[in-house]
Design a protein around this motif. Sequence first.
Motif, PDB file in Angstrom:
ATOM      1  N   PHE A  46      -4.347  19.661   9.220  1.00  0.00           N
ATOM      2  CA  PHE A  46      -4.652  19.097  10.529  1.00  0.00           C
ATOM      3  C   PHE A  46      -3.834  17.829  10.781  1.00  0.00           C
ATOM      4  N   TYR A  47      -3.902  16.872   9.847  1.00  0.00           N
ATOM      5  CA  TYR A  47      -3.192  15.609  10.050  1.00  0.00           C
ATOM      6  C   TYR A  47      -1.678  15.783   9.969  1.00  0.00           C
ATOM      7  N   ALA A  48      -1.192  16.680   9.144  1.00  0.00           N
ATOM      8  CA  ALA A  48       0.248  16.943   9.107  1.00  0.00           C
ATOM      9  C   ALA A  48       0.725  17.455  10.459  1.00  0.00           C
ATOM     10  N   ALA A  49      -0.004  18.396  11.044  1.00  0.00           N
ATOM     11  CA  ALA A  49       0.360  18.920  12.367  1.00  0.00           C
ATOM     12  C   ALA A  49       0.251  17.829  13.432  1.00  0.00           C
ATOM     13  N   ALA A  50      -0.801  17.020  13.345  1.00  0.00           N
ATOM     14  CA  ALA A  50      -1.003  15.950  14.329  1.00  0.00           C
ATOM     15  C   ALA A  50       0.095  14.897  14.266  1.00  0.00           C
ATOM     16  N   LEU A  51       0.621  14.644  13.073  1.00  0.00           N
ATOM     17  CA  LEU A  51       1.601  13.581  12.880  1.00  0.00           C
ATOM     18  C   LEU A  51       3.034  14.101  12.785  1.00  0.00           C
ATOM     19  N   GLY A  52       3.228  15.401  12.982  1.00  0.00           N
ATOM     20  CA  GLY A  52       4.574  15.967  13.012  1.00  0.00           C
ATOM     21  C   GLY A  52       5.255  16.002  11.662  1.00  0.00           C
ATOM     22  N   THR A  53       4.508  16.307  10.616  1.00  0.00           N
ATOM     23  CA  THR A  53       5.074  16.373   9.276  1.00  0.00           C
ATOM     24  C   THR A  53       4.496  17.584   8.556  1.00  0.00           C
ATOM     25  N   GLN A  54       4.645  17.643   7.255  1.00  0.00           N
ATOM     26  CA  GLN A  54       4.160  18.783   6.482  1.00  0.00           C
ATOM     27  C   GLN A  54       3.325  18.310   5.298  1.00  0.00           C
ATOM     28  N   VAL A  55       2.557  19.232   4.774  1.00  0.00           N
ATOM     29  CA  VAL A  55       1.797  18.963   3.556  1.00  0.00           C
ATOM     30  C   VAL A  55       2.739  19.179   2.370  1.00  0.00           C
ATOM     31  N   SER A  56       2.770  18.226   1.451  1.00  0.00           N
ATOM     32  CA  SER A  56       3.601  18.331   0.249  1.00  0.00           C
ATOM     33  C   SER A  56       2.868  19.127  -0.828  1.00  0.00           C
ATOM     34  N   GLU A  57       3.542  19.310  -1.968  1.00  0.00           N
ATOM     35  CA  GLU A  57       2.934  20.025  -3.099  1.00  0.00           C
ATOM     36  C   GLU A  57       1.617  19.362  -3.494  1.00  0.00           C
ATOM     37  N   ASN A 109      -6.308  23.716 -10.592  1.00  0.00           N
ATOM     38  CA  ASN A 109      -6.529  24.136  -9.208  1.00  0.00           C
ATOM     39  C   ASN A 109      -6.075  23.052  -8.237  1.00  0.00           C
ATOM     40  N   PRO A 110      -5.489  23.429  -7.095  1.00  0.00           N
ATOM     41  CA  PRO A 110      -5.107  22.428  -6.094  1.00  0.00           C
ATOM     42  C   PRO A 110      -6.340  21.641  -5.638  1.00  0.00           C
ATOM     43  N   ALA A 111      -6.258  20.320  -5.703  1.00  0.00           N
ATOM     44  CA  ALA A 111      -7.414  19.488  -5.380  1.00  0.00           C
ATOM     45  C   ALA A 111      -7.112  18.387  -4.377  1.00  0.00           C
ATOM     46  N   ALA A 112      -5.861  17.952  -4.315  1.00  0.00           N
ATOM     47  CA  ALA A 112      -5.482  16.854  -3.420  1.00  0.00           C
ATOM     48  C   ALA A 112      -4.164  17.215  -2.756  1.00  0.00           C
ATOM     49  N   PHE A 113      -4.097  16.950  -1.448  1.00  0.00           N
ATOM     50  CA  PHE A 113      -2.977  17.439  -0.655  1.00  0.00           C
ATOM     51  C   PHE A 113      -2.297  16.268   0.051  1.00  0.00           C
ATOM     52  N   PRO A 114      -1.090  15.902  -0.402  1.00  0.00           N
ATOM     53  CA  PRO A 114      -0.399  14.737   0.160  1.00  0.00           C
ATOM     54  C   PRO A 114       0.331  15.059   1.458  1.00  0.00           C
ATOM     55  N   VAL A 115       0.281  14.108   2.356  1.00  0.00           N
ATOM     56  CA  VAL A 115       1.011  14.165   3.621  1.00  0.00           C
ATOM     57  C   VAL A 115       1.762  12.843   3.736  1.00  0.00           C
ATOM     58  N   TRP A 116       3.090  12.928   3.776  1.00  0.00           N
ATOM     59  CA  TRP A 116       3.921  11.721   3.904  1.00  0.00           C
ATOM     60  C   TRP A 116       4.250  11.465   5.363  1.00  0.00           C
ATOM     61  N   VAL A 117       4.062  10.209   5.778  1.00  0.00           N
ATOM     62  CA  VAL A 117       4.467   9.746   7.107  1.00  0.00           C
ATOM     63  C   VAL A 117       5.307   8.502   6.855  1.00  0.00           C
ATOM     64  N   GLY A 118       6.618   8.660   6.929  1.00  0.00           N
ATOM     65  CA  GLY A 118       7.513   7.561   6.562  1.00  0.00           C
ATOM     66  C   GLY A 118       7.325   7.239   5.092  1.00  0.00           C
ATOM     67  N   ASP A 119       7.082   5.962   4.792  1.00  0.00           N
ATOM     68  CA  ASP A 119       6.869   5.523   3.411  1.00  0.00           C
ATOM     69  C   ASP A 119       5.403   5.552   2.997  1.00  0.00           C
ATOM     70  N   MET A 120       4.533   6.022   3.873  1.00  0.00           N
ATOM     71  CA  MET A 120       3.094   6.019   3.597  1.00  0.00           C
ATOM     72  C   MET A 120       2.624   7.437   3.275  1.00  0.00           C
ATOM     73  N   MET A 121       1.833   7.554   2.218  1.00  0.00           N
ATOM     74  CA  MET A 121       1.273   8.844   1.841  1.00  0.00           C
ATOM     75  C   MET A 121      -0.233   8.834   2.098  1.00  0.00           C
ATOM     76  N   TYR A 122      -0.696   9.906   2.709  1.00  0.00           N
ATOM     77  CA  TYR A 122      -2.122  10.139   2.889  1.00  0.00           C
ATOM     78  C   TYR A 122      -2.475  11.306   1.982  1.00  0.00           C
ATOM     79  N   VAL A 123      -3.470  11.127   1.130  1.00  0.00           N
ATOM     80  CA  VAL A 123      -3.863  12.166   0.187  1.00  0.00           C
ATOM     81  C   VAL A 123      -5.253  12.651   0.590  1.00  0.00           C
ATOM     82  N   VAL A 183       0.850  -1.175   0.000  1.00  0.00           N
ATOM     83  CA  VAL A 183       0.000   0.000   0.000  1.00  0.00           C
ATOM     84  C   VAL A 183       0.894   1.236   0.000  1.00  0.00           C
ATOM     85  N   LEU A 184       0.700   2.108  -0.960  1.00  0.00           N
ATOM     86  CA  LEU A 184       1.473   3.337  -1.085  1.00  0.00           C
ATOM     87  C   LEU A 184       0.781   4.502  -0.412  1.00  0.00           C
ATOM     88  N   SER A 185      -0.551   4.559  -0.565  1.00  0.00           N
ATOM     89  CA  SER A 185      -1.252   5.706  -0.010  1.00  0.00           C
ATOM     90  C   SER A 185      -2.680   5.354   0.366  1.00  0.00           C
TER      91      SER A 185
END
Length: 133
Positions: free
Chosen positions: A31-42, A50-64, A15-17
Motif C-alpha cells: 500500500f505505502y509503496a504504491a502510495a509513495l511511487g516506489t517498490q517493496v524491497s526484499e 519466513n518473510p516477516a518484515a517488508f522494507p520500502v525505501w523512499v530516498g534515503d529513508m527506509m520504512y519497514v 534516522v535510517l528507518s
Amino acid sequence: MADTHAGNSALSGKVLSHAIWAEDGRELAQFYAAALGTQVSEPYLDEDGNPAAFPVWVGDMMYVFWSATTFKAPTWPRDELAFHMDVSFDDIEAAEKRLLELGATKPAHQPGGDHWTVLLDPSGQPFCISGSR
C-alpha cells in the motif's frame, strides 16, 4: 547543567528507518509503496525463514512494515496514537482518490480543516495527507 555531549560528532545520528507493525506487513508495505511511487524491497526473514518484515525505501529513508500476530489497530480518534505519518502530495485531490482506490478509508472525524485530511491505511492506522508546502 552543561551538555557534556555538545559538539561530539560521535554522538550525532541520522534516522535510517521507521518500523511500522500491522497484521499483514506485506500488504501494508505494498500500500505505502504504491502510495509513495516506489517498490517493496526484499523482505527480512524471521527465525524460521519466513518473510516477516517488508522494507520500502523512499530516498534515503527506509520504512519497514512488520507482520505482527498480536497487532490491533487503534480505535481512532478515541485511542492515543504512538505515531502517525504525514504525507504530502502536489495534487491532494488526485492523491486522496488514488489512496482510497488502493485500500485506504476516510473516517468521519476530520480535525485538520483545510490543512490536512486523515485517512486510515489498510491496517486501520491513521495517516494524514496534505498539499505540498
